[in-house]
Design a protein around this motif. Structure first.
Motif, PDB file in Angstrom:
ATOM      1  N   PHE A 205       0.824  -1.214   0.000  1.00  0.00           N
ATOM      2  CA  PHE A 205       0.000   0.000   0.000  1.00  0.00           C
ATOM      3  C   PHE A 205       0.860   1.267   0.000  1.00  0.00           C
ATOM      4  N   GLU A 206       2.041   1.197   0.589  1.00  0.00           N
ATOM      5  CA  GLU A 206       2.933   2.355   0.546  1.00  0.00           C
ATOM      6  C   GLU A 206       3.405   2.634  -0.877  1.00  0.00           C
ATOM      7  N   GLU A 207       3.707   1.596  -1.622  1.00  0.00           N
ATOM      8  CA  GLU A 207       4.218   1.765  -2.975  1.00  0.00           C
ATOM      9  C   GLU A 207       3.105   1.895  -4.014  1.00  0.00           C
ATOM     10  N   PHE A 208       1.972   1.229  -3.769  1.00  0.00           N
ATOM     11  CA  PHE A 208       0.877   1.215  -4.746  1.00  0.00           C
ATOM     12  C   PHE A 208      -0.438   1.358  -3.978  1.00  0.00           C
ATOM     13  N   PRO A 209      -0.846   2.571  -3.640  1.00  0.00           N
ATOM     14  CA  PRO A 209      -2.032   2.775  -2.783  1.00  0.00           C
ATOM     15  C   PRO A 209      -3.322   2.217  -3.375  1.00  0.00           C
ATOM     16  N   LYS A 210      -3.399   2.060  -4.686  1.00  0.00           N
ATOM     17  CA  LYS A 210      -4.615   1.576  -5.315  1.00  0.00           C
ATOM     18  C   LYS A 210      -4.643   0.054  -5.453  1.00  0.00           C
ATOM     19  N   ALA A 211      -3.774  -0.622  -4.758  1.00  0.00           N
ATOM     20  CA  ALA A 211      -3.736  -2.087  -4.838  1.00  0.00           C
ATOM     21  C   ALA A 211      -4.952  -2.703  -4.159  1.00  0.00           C
ATOM     22  N   THR A 212      -5.271  -3.932  -4.544  1.00  0.00           N
ATOM     23  CA  THR A 212      -6.324  -4.728  -3.913  1.00  0.00           C
ATOM     24  C   THR A 212      -5.677  -5.926  -3.246  1.00  0.00           C
ATOM     25  N   VAL A 213      -5.990  -6.142  -1.976  1.00  0.00           N
ATOM     26  CA  VAL A 213      -5.385  -7.218  -1.194  1.00  0.00           C
ATOM     27  C   VAL A 213      -6.431  -8.295  -0.910  1.00  0.00           C
ATOM     28  N   ILE A 214      -6.057  -9.543  -1.150  1.00  0.00           N
ATOM     29  CA  ILE A 214      -6.906 -10.702  -0.868  1.00  0.00           C
ATOM     30  C   ILE A 214      -6.280 -11.476   0.290  1.00  0.00           C
ATOM     31  N   ARG A 215      -7.073 -11.728   1.345  1.00  0.00           N
ATOM     32  CA  ARG A 215      -6.583 -12.483   2.502  1.00  0.00           C
ATOM     33  C   ARG A 215      -7.283 -13.840   2.566  1.00  0.00           C
ATOM     34  N   PRO A 216      -6.682 -14.889   2.038  1.00  0.00           N
ATOM     35  CA  PRO A 216      -7.345 -16.199   2.065  1.00  0.00           C
ATOM     36  C   PRO A 216      -7.085 -16.957   3.361  1.00  0.00           C
ATOM     37  N   ALA A 217      -8.075 -17.762   3.771  1.00  0.00           N
ATOM     38  CA  ALA A 217      -7.900 -18.704   4.865  1.00  0.00           C
ATOM     39  C   ALA A 217      -7.187 -19.946   4.311  1.00  0.00           C
ATOM     40  N   ASP A 218      -7.240 -21.062   5.030  1.00  0.00           N
ATOM     41  CA  ASP A 218      -6.672 -22.311   4.502  1.00  0.00           C
ATOM     42  C   ASP A 218      -7.408 -22.684   3.225  1.00  0.00           C
ATOM     43  N   ILE A 219      -6.665 -22.919   2.155  1.00  0.00           N
ATOM     44  CA  ILE A 219      -7.241 -23.194   0.842  1.00  0.00           C
ATOM     45  C   ILE A 219      -7.139 -24.693   0.564  1.00  0.00           C
ATOM     46  N   TYR A 220      -8.244 -25.282   0.146  1.00  0.00           N
ATOM     47  CA  TYR A 220      -8.224 -26.700  -0.198  1.00  0.00           C
ATOM     48  C   TYR A 220      -8.604 -26.880  -1.661  1.00  0.00           C
ATOM     49  N   GLY A 221      -8.210 -28.012  -2.233  1.00  0.00           N
ATOM     50  CA  GLY A 221      -8.471 -28.316  -3.634  1.00  0.00           C
ATOM     51  C   GLY A 221      -7.482 -29.368  -4.098  1.00  0.00           C
ATOM     52  N   SER A 222      -7.452 -29.627  -5.390  1.00  0.00           N
ATOM     53  CA  SER A 222      -6.540 -30.622  -5.936  1.00  0.00           C
ATOM     54  C   SER A 222      -5.088 -30.179  -5.750  1.00  0.00           C
ATOM     55  N   GLU A 223      -4.259 -31.073  -5.231  1.00  0.00           N
ATOM     56  CA  GLU A 223      -2.834 -30.823  -4.992  1.00  0.00           C
ATOM     57  C   GLU A 223      -2.626 -29.692  -3.988  1.00  0.00           C
ATOM     58  N   ASP A 224      -3.500 -29.599  -2.980  1.00  0.00           N
ATOM     59  CA  ASP A 224      -3.385 -28.532  -2.002  1.00  0.00           C
ATOM     60  C   ASP A 224      -2.389 -28.901  -0.909  1.00  0.00           C
ATOM     61  N   ARG A 225      -2.256 -27.997   0.063  1.00  0.00           N
ATOM     62  CA  ARG A 225      -1.394 -28.246   1.223  1.00  0.00           C
ATOM     63  C   ARG A 225      -2.220 -28.146   2.510  1.00  0.00           C
ATOM     64  N   PHE A 226      -3.503 -28.472   2.397  1.00  0.00           N
ATOM     65  CA  PHE A 226      -4.371 -28.505   3.573  1.00  0.00           C
ATOM     66  C   PHE A 226      -4.936 -29.906   3.778  1.00  0.00           C
ATOM     67  N   LEU A 227      -5.733 -30.390   2.844  1.00  0.00           N
ATOM     68  CA  LEU A 227      -6.262 -31.744   2.960  1.00  0.00           C
ATOM     69  C   LEU A 227      -5.140 -32.781   2.912  1.00  0.00           C
ATOM     70  N   ARG A 228      -4.227 -32.599   1.991  1.00  0.00           N
ATOM     71  CA  ARG A 228      -3.156 -33.580   1.832  1.00  0.00           C
ATOM     72  C   ARG A 228      -2.130 -33.500   2.959  1.00  0.00           C
ATOM     73  N   TYR A 229      -2.111 -32.404   3.645  1.00  0.00           N
ATOM     74  CA  TYR A 229      -1.256 -32.274   4.819  1.00  0.00           C
ATOM     75  C   TYR A 229      -1.746 -33.206   5.927  1.00  0.00           C
ATOM     76  N   TYR A 230      -3.054 -33.232   6.161  1.00  0.00           N
ATOM     77  CA  TYR A 230      -3.600 -34.102   7.198  1.00  0.00           C
ATOM     78  C   TYR A 230      -3.723 -35.555   6.729  1.00  0.00           C
ATOM     79  N   ALA A 231      -3.741 -35.774   5.408  1.00  0.00           N
ATOM     80  CA  ALA A 231      -3.824 -37.141   4.890  1.00  0.00           C
ATOM     81  C   ALA A 231      -2.462 -37.818   4.827  1.00  0.00           C
ATOM     82  N   HIS A 232      -1.390 -37.046   4.921  1.00  0.00           N
ATOM     83  CA  HIS A 232      -0.047 -37.613   4.780  1.00  0.00           C
ATOM     84  C   HIS A 232       0.334 -38.435   6.007  1.00  0.00           C
TER      85      HIS A 232
END
Length: 411
Positions: A205-232
């Motif tokens: 925001f200091e360098e680009f005040p008009k930026a848009t920020v996305i804050r995701p929670a734990d993301i799941y899906g194919s080849e993810d690092r959430f479901l497969r983390y607990y399945a390992h």
């Protein structure tokens, strides 16, 4: 004179017919289905053309940093579907991004080798783009890149160059629960990942005040690092799964990767997202204990038939020792994505701020975990190749949502 009267009557008849048809069948755009964009240049090559889809051009030239990552593949596919020209910077071997070539039509997808510390390469990648999406991030530190190098210095460098090169829109992907002073659970001083992500947002925001920020929670899906983390297998201790306070004090709100990618694409098209922060969370909140139990039921590794056990991590120092040993043996690629920083993030409850918009404000229809996770965990079933009879196994009960007092939105 008669000819003029006939011509005039025909013209009036056509106008009346067009008016009636316009009511019955509203006219759609003959161009790409994207939201209209203001004309910034008279260059014909920058103007949208086509009837929509991968073989069209919607007027957007997007540079996607982190395109070869988990979320990047989904973002590139959705951009290509709407006729976006893409410049995809990559590092390492070109085979890592080879699959992204088919995201767009011939000539729509271009690749560019870069290094996050090479300003010249970043400038070249952003030179012809009006949109830049920064998906670069790490969940653990390596000998070459620390959290500060990637989340703060790298994000600031990309934002500054985008401003200098005249880029119209910058989408920066951060993380949920970011905090300059996070509470510590397993690691003294809290998560360095969350701290660096918060400082990275400030730098952008200091360098680009008009930026848009996305804050995701734990993301799941194919080849993810959430479901497969607990399945390992490496995440377990024999057939037990250690969790902080047995997972009873942690509430999570995971989100499907396709929903996150759609939110990013929608934010590119919507000019009202300029300078805003969006939280990418799922539609429901669950206790971590309930989620892990459900995952094991789906994998047919329940307590009755497989011997599954969930217990308090605090009373098993051998698991912490195994995690630290894993970091020491393979620091650049921990086995099963098991490392101390991941365990610390696992203990953090997802806090959804009430006054900060979410993916639903971007027009995304969220996916329920109950509809997607059974398919994702199917390859991890016990006795996968066993040919079960019809109705031999009961359908696993879905997870219970968190109690009402834990469903609250944090102000």
């Amino acid at each position: 004179m008669a000819a003029l009267i006939v011509t005039r009557n025909v013209r009036i008849a056509k106008q009346s017919a067009n008016g009636i048809l316009g009511v019955l069948y509203p006219r759609t755009s003959y161009y790409s289905t994207d939201a209209p964009r203001p004309l910034k240049t008279t260059n014909l090559g920058a103007m949208k053309r086509g009837t929509g889809g991968r073989s069209s051009f919607n007027g957007i030239v997007a540079t996607v940093f982190g395109c070869s990552g988990f979320v990047g593949r989904y973002v590139c596919n959705k951009l290509g579907k709407s006729g976006t020209q893409m410049i995809l910077p990559y590092r390492g071997d070109e085979s890592d991004v080879m699959r992204l070539k088919v995201c767009g039509d011939l000539g729509q997808v271009l690749f560019h080798f870069y290094d996050l510390r090479d300003e010249k390469a970043i400038r070249t990648a952003c030179k012809y783009s009006n949109v830049v999406i920064n998906l670069v991030g790490r969940e653990y530190e390596t000998k070459n890149f620390k959290f500060k190098d990637v989340h703060i210095d790298g994000a600031r460098r990309i934002a500054r160059i985008c401003r200098e090169m005249g880029v119209e829109r910058l989408i920066h992907v951060s993380a949920l629960n970011v905090d300059p002073e996070p509470e510590g659970h397993i690691i003294s001083g809290g998560s360095k990942f969350l701290r660096s992500k918060r400082l990275g947002e400030q730098a952008v925001f200091e360098e680009f005040p008009k930026a848009t920020v996305i804050r995701p929670a734990d993301i799941y899906g194919s080849e993810d690092r959430f479901l497969r983390y607990y399945a390992h297998v490496w995440r377990r201790q024999l057939r037990g799964t250690p969790l902080w306070f047995s997972g009873e004090r942690t509430v999570k709100q995971p989100v499907y990767v396709s929903d996150v990618a759609q939110g990013i694409v929608n934010s590119v098209k919507d000019p009202d997202t300029v300078g805003k922060i969006y939280q990418a969370v799922g539609p429901k909140r669950y206790k971590l204990s309930e989620l892990v139990d459900w995952f094991n039921r789906l994998m047919r590794k329940d307590e009755k038939w497989w011997g599954y056990l969930r217990y308090d991590m605090r009373f098993d120092p051998t698991f912490i020792f195994k995690t630290k040993l894993t970091e020491w043996i393979c620091p650049n690629q921990p086995i099963g994505n098991l490392h101390m920083e991941r365990l610390e993030l696992e203990c953090v409850t997802d806090e959804v701020l009430e006054k900060v918009p979410t993916l639903e404000d971007l027009g995304v229809q969220l996916t329920d975990m109950e509809d997607q996770v059974p398919w994702e965990l199917r390859p991890y079933r016990a006795s996968l190749y066993y040919d079960a009879d019809l109705n031999e196994f009961e359908t696993p009960a879905p997870p219970k949502t968190a109690p009402r007092d834990e469903q609250r939105l944090y102000a």
